[in-house]
Design a protein around this motif. Structure first.
Motif, PDB file in Angstrom:
ATOM      1  N   ALA A 146       0.824  -1.210   0.000  1.00 53.40           N
ATOM      2  CA  ALA A 146       0.000   0.000   0.000  1.00 53.40           C
ATOM      3  C   ALA A 146       0.856   1.258   0.000  1.00 53.40           C
ATOM      4  CB  ALA A 146      -0.925  -0.014   1.216  1.00 53.40           C
ATOM      5  N   MET A 147       1.959   1.241   0.754  1.00 47.39           N
ATOM      6  CA  MET A 147       2.836   2.413   0.785  1.00 47.39           C
ATOM      7  C   MET A 147       3.480   2.652  -0.579  1.00 47.39           C
ATOM      8  SD  MET A 147       4.684   2.045   4.508  1.00 47.39           S
ATOM      9  CE  MET A 147       5.782   3.424   4.138  1.00 47.39           C
ATOM     10  N   LEU A 148       3.863   1.582  -1.272  1.00 49.96           N
ATOM     11  CA  LEU A 148       4.449   1.753  -2.605  1.00 49.96           C
ATOM     12  C   LEU A 148       3.440   2.362  -3.569  1.00 49.96           C
ATOM     13  CD1 LEU A 148       6.462  -1.586  -2.950  1.00 49.96           C
ATOM     14  CD2 LEU A 148       7.345   0.705  -2.430  1.00 49.96           C
ATOM     15  N   VAL A 149       2.204   1.931  -3.462  1.00 48.43           N
ATOM     16  CA  VAL A 149       1.176   2.481  -4.356  1.00 48.43           C
ATOM     17  C   VAL A 149       0.873   3.931  -4.003  1.00 48.43           C
ATOM     18  CG1 VAL A 149      -1.224   2.253  -5.092  1.00 48.43           C
ATOM     19  CG2 VAL A 149       0.184   0.214  -4.785  1.00 48.43           C
ATOM     20  N   LEU A 150       0.736   4.227  -2.697  1.00 47.94           N
ATOM     21  CA  LEU A 150       0.392   5.586  -2.284  1.00 47.94           C
ATOM     22  C   LEU A 150       1.544   6.553  -2.490  1.00 47.94           C
ATOM     23  CD1 LEU A 150      -1.642   4.827   0.971  1.00 47.94           C
ATOM     24  CD2 LEU A 150      -2.511   5.466  -1.279  1.00 47.94           C
ATOM     25  N   SER A 151       2.765   6.057  -2.496  1.00 41.80           N
ATOM     26  CA  SER A 151       3.894   6.941  -2.779  1.00 41.80           C
ATOM     27  C   SER A 151       3.829   7.496  -4.201  1.00 41.80           C
ATOM     28  CB  SER A 151       5.206   6.209  -2.563  1.00 41.80           C
ATOM     29  OG  SER A 151       5.323   5.112  -3.464  1.00 41.80           O
ATOM     30  N   GLN A 152       3.326   6.695  -5.108  1.00 40.89           N
ATOM     31  CA  GLN A 152       3.145   7.182  -6.472  1.00 40.89           C
ATOM     32  C   GLN A 152       2.053   8.236  -6.528  1.00 40.89           C
ATOM     33  OE1 GLN A 152       5.267   6.288  -8.846  1.00 40.89           O
ATOM     34  NE2 GLN A 152       6.288   4.960  -7.353  1.00 40.89           N
ATOM     35  N   VAL A 153       1.027   8.083  -5.687  1.00 39.27           N
ATOM     36  CA  VAL A 153      -0.033   9.091  -5.626  1.00 39.27           C
ATOM     37  C   VAL A 153       0.513  10.404  -5.090  1.00 39.27           C
ATOM     38  CG1 VAL A 153      -2.278   9.662  -4.610  1.00 39.27           C
ATOM     39  CG2 VAL A 153      -1.804   7.332  -5.360  1.00 39.27           C
ATOM     40  N   ALA A 154       1.404  10.301  -4.062  1.00 39.33           N
ATOM     41  CA  ALA A 154       1.975  11.525  -3.494  1.00 39.33           C
ATOM     42  C   ALA A 154       2.871  12.245  -4.491  1.00 39.33           C
ATOM     43  CB  ALA A 154       2.767  11.190  -2.232  1.00 39.33           C
ATOM     44  N   VAL A 155       3.547  11.493  -5.377  1.00 41.55           N
ATOM     45  CA  VAL A 155       4.440  12.120  -6.346  1.00 41.55           C
ATOM     46  C   VAL A 155       3.653  12.873  -7.414  1.00 41.55           C
ATOM     47  CG1 VAL A 155       6.140  11.646  -8.161  1.00 41.55           C
ATOM     48  CG2 VAL A 155       6.316  10.508  -5.935  1.00 41.55           C
ATOM     49  N   PHE A 156       2.582  12.238  -7.886  1.00 43.24           N
ATOM     50  CA  PHE A 156       1.829  12.828  -8.990  1.00 43.24           C
ATOM     51  C   PHE A 156       0.562  13.557  -8.513  1.00 43.24           C
ATOM     52  CE2 PHE A 156       4.123   9.213 -10.777  1.00 43.24           C
ATOM     53  CZ  PHE A 156       4.815   9.823 -11.800  1.00 43.24           C
ATOM     54  N   GLY A 157       0.310  13.608  -7.219  1.00 47.53           N
ATOM     55  CA  GLY A 157      -0.911  14.249  -6.743  1.00 47.53           C
ATOM     56  C   GLY A 157      -0.667  15.020  -5.474  1.00 47.53           C
ATOM     57  N   ASP A 158      -1.751  15.108  -4.643  1.00 44.98           N
ATOM     58  CA  ASP A 158      -1.701  15.870  -3.405  1.00 44.98           C
ATOM     59  C   ASP A 158      -1.125  14.998  -2.290  1.00 44.98           C
ATOM     60  OD1 ASP A 158      -1.987  17.652  -1.396  1.00 44.98           O
ATOM     61  OD2 ASP A 158      -4.167  17.827  -1.537  1.00 44.98           O
ATOM     62  N   GLU A 159      -0.191  15.550  -1.495  1.00 46.22           N
ATOM     63  CA  GLU A 159       0.390  14.805  -0.384  1.00 46.22           C
ATOM     64  C   GLU A 159      -0.625  14.596   0.735  1.00 46.22           C
ATOM     65  OE1 GLU A 159       3.918  16.648   0.960  1.00 46.22           O
ATOM     66  OE2 GLU A 159       5.030  16.335  -0.913  1.00 46.22           O
ATOM     67  N   ALA A 160      -1.496  15.544   0.952  1.00 42.72           N
ATOM     68  CA  ALA A 160      -2.529  15.401   1.986  1.00 42.72           C
ATOM     69  C   ALA A 160      -3.485  14.270   1.639  1.00 42.72           C
ATOM     70  CB  ALA A 160      -3.293  16.713   2.164  1.00 42.72           C
ATOM     71  N   LEU A 161      -3.819  14.172   0.369  1.00 42.96           N
ATOM     72  CA  LEU A 161      -4.681  13.069  -0.062  1.00 42.96           C
ATOM     73  C   LEU A 161      -3.994  11.735   0.134  1.00 42.96           C
ATOM     74  CD1 LEU A 161      -7.234  12.007  -1.446  1.00 42.96           C
ATOM     75  CD2 LEU A 161      -6.107  12.420  -3.649  1.00 42.96           C
ATOM     76  N   ALA A 162      -2.697  11.693  -0.171  1.00 40.17           N
ATOM     77  CA  ALA A 162      -1.955  10.444   0.008  1.00 40.17           C
ATOM     78  C   ALA A 162      -1.877  10.048   1.481  1.00 40.17           C
ATOM     79  CB  ALA A 162      -0.561  10.583  -0.573  1.00 40.17           C
ATOM     80  N   LEU A 163      -1.690  11.046   2.377  1.00 40.27           N
ATOM     81  CA  LEU A 163      -1.641  10.752   3.810  1.00 40.27           C
ATOM     82  C   LEU A 163      -2.991  10.250   4.307  1.00 40.27           C
ATOM     83  CD1 LEU A 163      -0.104  10.778   6.468  1.00 40.27           C
ATOM     84  CD2 LEU A 163      -0.754  13.196   6.735  1.00 40.27           C
TER      85      LEU A 163
END
Length: 293
Positions: free
Chosen positions: A43-60
């Motif tokens: 899950a962290m590997l997937v969400l790290s990609q979200v944080a790179v290309f999107g909002d960090e607050a959303l990823a958290l």
């Protein structure tokens, strides 16, 4: 370690089960935690990609939701769908049941999952210290979540029961062959067989007391007391072995296959001709089997 526990159902039926203690439960928990950690890493590997290309607050936010789903949702969903088993419990042969012996439902699994996350293990549990201490102090190895949910973890994968072999003591073989066992009840014979199969599991004084009581019941049933100097277990073994041997002898003709055996019986001999008495100087000896005149 595991110990026997008695659960009383709603119909007042006592269930003799074997409660899972700290060792087996801890190993099952380690397997479940390993699976949860693998899921968290993915899950962290997937969400790290979200944080790179999107909002960090959303990823958290997504990470916190995923964390709760994995740490709380995993045991709740597994125990609800499989009636009390996670993957770790399946591997160890454990199952969560209610204290009355019934299967757990969603509310039981939810209470156990929330208590496990907040009290027993993670949030306030000091990485499982609370669960370990509670399990050690509990007679059935229950943790805080079990007390709150009214559940108990039991072992359902038990060794296959083997039919005990009851041997004939050589010193009592001839004595047992003279017994009348037709009045020995089947339920009493079953109780004796169960006693002989569990003698090694009982304390010596308990085994002696139970064997003496069963020997007196058997002696009253068959009308033959225990011979002097013979232990109760030897007396019961001789009686049960002789009963089994006679039952097998009764069934022996039924298991023989083949053409019927024609038995020939000797024909009665023709009566010998009666000799006419001849006059003799000496009287003939009297026949003791002759019919009276």
């Amino acid at each position: 370690m595991e110990q026997e526990s008695e659960l009383v159902t709603g119909e007042a039926v006592v269930l003799d089960v074997r409660a899972a203690k700290l060792a087996s439960r801890g190993l099952a928990m380690m397997l479940d935690v390993a699976l949860q950690l693998i899921a968290l890493v993915v899950a962290m590997l997937v969400l790290s990609q979200v944080a790179v290309f999107g909002d960090e607050a959303l990823a958290l936010t997504l990470f916190l939701v995923t964390l709760v789903l994995i740490m709380v949702g995993y045991p709740v969903i597994c125990e609800t769908l499989s009636r009390g088993r996670t993957l770790g419990k399946m591997a160890l042969g454990l199952r969560v049941v209610r204290t009355d012996g019934g299967p757990v439902r969603f509310r039981h699994a939810l209470v156990r999952g929330l208590a496990g996350f907040f009290i027993d293990f993670w949030a306030l549990g000091m990485l499982g210290v609370v669960a370990v201490v509670t399990s050690l102090l509990s007679p059935n190895g229950r943790r805080v979540g079990d007390y709150l949910a009214g559940t108990l973890v039991i072992r359902e994968r038990m060794p296959a029961a083997r039919t005990p072999y009851v041997g004939m003591p050589p010193q009592l073989a001839y004595w047992a062959s003279q017994l009348d066992l037709t009045r020995l009840p089947n339920d009493l014979a079953l109780a004796v067989r169960q006693y002989l199969s569990r003698t090694s599991e009982l304390r010596p004084e308990a085994a002696e007391a139970l064997g003496y009581g069963l020997a007196q019941q058997v002696a009253a049933a068959i009308g033959t007391p225990v011979p002097p100097g013979v232990p109760s277990w030897a007396y019961l073994s001789a009686v049960l072995a002789e009963r089994r041997q006679r039952d097998q002898a009764k069934l022996q003709p039924a298991v023989q296959y083949g053409p019927p055996v024609v038995r020939s019986y000797p024909q009665p001999a023709a009566p010998a001709p009666v000799a006419q008495p001849q006059p003799s100087a000496e009287p003939a000896p009297e026949n003791p089997f002759a019919p009276p005149s």
